[in-house]
Design a protein around this motif. Structure first.
Motif, PDB file in Angstrom:
ATOM      1  N   MET A   1       0.844  -1.182   0.000  1.00 18.62           N
ATOM      2  CA  MET A   1       0.000   0.000   0.000  1.00 18.62           C
ATOM      3  C   MET A   1       0.887   1.242   0.000  1.00 18.62           C
ATOM      4  N   LEU A   2       0.535   2.211  -0.781  1.00 22.95           N
ATOM      5  CA  LEU A   2       1.309   3.447  -0.881  1.00 22.95           C
ATOM      6  C   LEU A   2       0.975   4.411   0.248  1.00 22.95           C
ATOM      7  N   PRO A   3       1.949   5.205   0.676  1.00 22.65           N
ATOM      8  CA  PRO A   3       1.675   6.241   1.680  1.00 22.65           C
ATOM      9  C   PRO A   3       0.883   7.386   1.042  1.00 22.65           C
ATOM     10  N   LEU A   4       0.197   8.150   1.875  1.00 20.90           N
ATOM     11  CA  LEU A   4      -0.615   9.270   1.396  1.00 20.90           C
ATOM     12  C   LEU A   4      -0.325  10.508   2.216  1.00 20.90           C
ATOM     13  N   TYR A   5      -0.083  11.609   1.522  1.00 19.05           N
ATOM     14  CA  TYR A   5       0.089  12.910   2.160  1.00 19.05           C
ATOM     15  C   TYR A   5      -0.972  13.835   1.584  1.00 19.05           C
ATOM     16  N   CYS A   6      -1.797  14.396   2.431  1.00 19.19           N
ATOM     17  CA  CYS A   6      -2.845  15.316   2.006  1.00 19.19           C
ATOM     18  C   CYS A   6      -2.685  16.620   2.773  1.00 19.19           C
ATOM     19  N   ALA A   7      -2.529  17.717   2.037  1.00 20.75           N
ATOM     20  CA  ALA A   7      -2.425  19.035   2.655  1.00 20.75           C
ATOM     21  C   ALA A   7      -3.666  19.833   2.280  1.00 20.75           C
TER      22      ALA A   7
ATOM     23  N   ILE B   1     -13.166  20.846   3.432  1.00 20.32           N
ATOM     24  CA  ILE B   1     -12.291  20.038   4.274  1.00 20.32           C
ATOM     25  C   ILE B   1     -13.007  18.793   4.801  1.00 20.32           C
ATOM     26  N   GLU B   2     -14.304  18.908   5.042  1.00 22.27           N
ATOM     27  CA  GLU B   2     -15.072  17.748   5.521  1.00 22.27           C
ATOM     28  C   GLU B   2     -15.037  16.614   4.493  1.00 22.27           C
ATOM     29  N   ALA B   3     -15.177  16.962   3.209  1.00 21.79           N
ATOM     30  CA  ALA B   3     -15.131  15.953   2.149  1.00 21.79           C
ATOM     31  C   ALA B   3     -13.739  15.335   2.050  1.00 21.79           C
ATOM     32  N   ALA B   4     -12.712  16.166   2.179  1.00 21.44           N
ATOM     33  CA  ALA B   4     -11.337  15.657   2.134  1.00 21.44           C
ATOM     34  C   ALA B   4     -11.082  14.690   3.277  1.00 21.44           C
ATOM     35  N   LYS B   5     -11.631  14.998   4.442  1.00 21.70           N
ATOM     36  CA  LYS B   5     -11.455  14.112   5.599  1.00 21.70           C
ATOM     37  C   LYS B   5     -12.147  12.774   5.395  1.00 21.70           C
ATOM     38  N   VAL B   6     -13.295  12.782   4.735  1.00 22.65           N
ATOM     39  CA  VAL B   6     -14.012  11.534   4.449  1.00 22.65           C
ATOM     40  C   VAL B   6     -13.190  10.662   3.507  1.00 22.65           C
ATOM     41  N   VAL B   7     -12.674  11.263   2.444  1.00 25.63           N
ATOM     42  CA  VAL B   7     -11.844  10.515   1.492  1.00 25.63           C
ATOM     43  C   VAL B   7     -10.580  10.013   2.175  1.00 25.63           C
ATOM     44  N   PHE B   8      -9.943  10.869   2.953  1.00 20.78           N
ATOM     45  CA  PHE B   8      -8.722  10.503   3.664  1.00 20.78           C
ATOM     46  C   PHE B   8      -8.967   9.313   4.592  1.00 20.78           C
ATOM     47  N   ALA B   9     -10.062   9.344   5.319  1.00 17.35           N
ATOM     48  CA  ALA B   9     -10.389   8.249   6.250  1.00 17.35           C
ATOM     49  C   ALA B   9     -10.657   6.942   5.512  1.00 17.35           C
ATOM     50  N   ALA B  10     -11.158   7.037   4.296  1.00 11.64           N
ATOM     51  CA  ALA B  10     -11.486   5.833   3.530  1.00 11.64           C
ATOM     52  C   ALA B  10     -10.252   5.159   2.925  1.00 11.64           C
ATOM     53  N   VAL B  11      -9.158   5.871   2.843  1.00 16.98           N
ATOM     54  CA  VAL B  11      -7.928   5.298   2.284  1.00 16.98           C
ATOM     55  C   VAL B  11      -7.375   4.270   3.261  1.00 16.98           C
ATOM     56  N   SER B  12      -7.066   3.095   2.752  1.00 15.66           N
ATOM     57  CA  SER B  12      -6.669   1.998   3.636  1.00 15.66           C
ATOM     58  C   SER B  12      -5.190   2.000   4.018  1.00 15.66           C
TER      59      SER B  12
ATOM     60  N   LYS C   1      -1.860   2.529   5.889  1.00 16.04           N
ATOM     61  CA  LYS C   1      -1.572   2.754   7.308  1.00 16.04           C
ATOM     62  C   LYS C   1      -0.635   3.954   7.491  1.00 16.04           C
ATOM     63  N   ASP C   2       0.048   4.342   6.429  1.00 14.40           N
ATOM     64  CA  ASP C   2       0.971   5.471   6.470  1.00 14.40           C
ATOM     65  C   ASP C   2       0.341   6.645   5.730  1.00 14.40           C
ATOM     66  N   LYS C   3      -0.372   7.465   6.473  1.00 15.80           N
ATOM     67  CA  LYS C   3      -1.019   8.615   5.843  1.00 15.80           C
ATOM     68  C   LYS C   3      -0.989   9.815   6.775  1.00 15.80           C
ATOM     69  N   THR C   4      -0.894  10.991   6.164  1.00 16.13           N
ATOM     70  CA  THR C   4      -0.775  12.247   6.899  1.00 16.13           C
ATOM     71  C   THR C   4      -1.778  13.245   6.337  1.00 16.13           C
ATOM     72  N   PHE C   5      -2.547  13.871   7.210  1.00 18.12           N
ATOM     73  CA  PHE C   5      -3.483  14.929   6.820  1.00 18.12           C
ATOM     74  C   PHE C   5      -2.968  16.213   7.442  1.00 18.12           C
TER      75      PHE C   5
END
Length: 71
Positions: A1-7, A17-28, A30-34
């Motif tokens: 799984m690839l890492p995700l960085y969302c700014a 931002i609420e929509a971005a948080k929903v998408v971010f939470a749905a990404v599986s 384990k290495d992700k940063t909001f």
């Protein structure tokens, strides 16, 4: 799984931002940063203070990049 960085900028008028948080939470991954940036708009790298965002992104990438040795 690839890492995700969302700014995301809190003054973004194009995306919610609420929509971005929903998408971010749905990404599986384990290495992700909001990364929420106060008073930044939609294109964070075009805003005043963009250097801070670019520096954070660069450090995030370098931390996840395997080091190479040259022969």
């Amino acid at each position: 799984m690839l890492p995700l960085y969302c700014a995301f900028g809190t003054d973004d008028r194009l995306a919610r931002i609420e929509a971005a948080k929903v998408v971010f939470a749905a990404v599986s991954s384990k290495d992700k940063t909001f990364d929420v940036r106060e008073e930044y708009r939609h294109v964070l790298l075009s805003d005043l203070g963009w250097e801070s965002v670019a520096d954070t992104m660069a450090h995030w990438i370098v931390k996840r990049t395997p080091s190479r040795t040259t022969a």
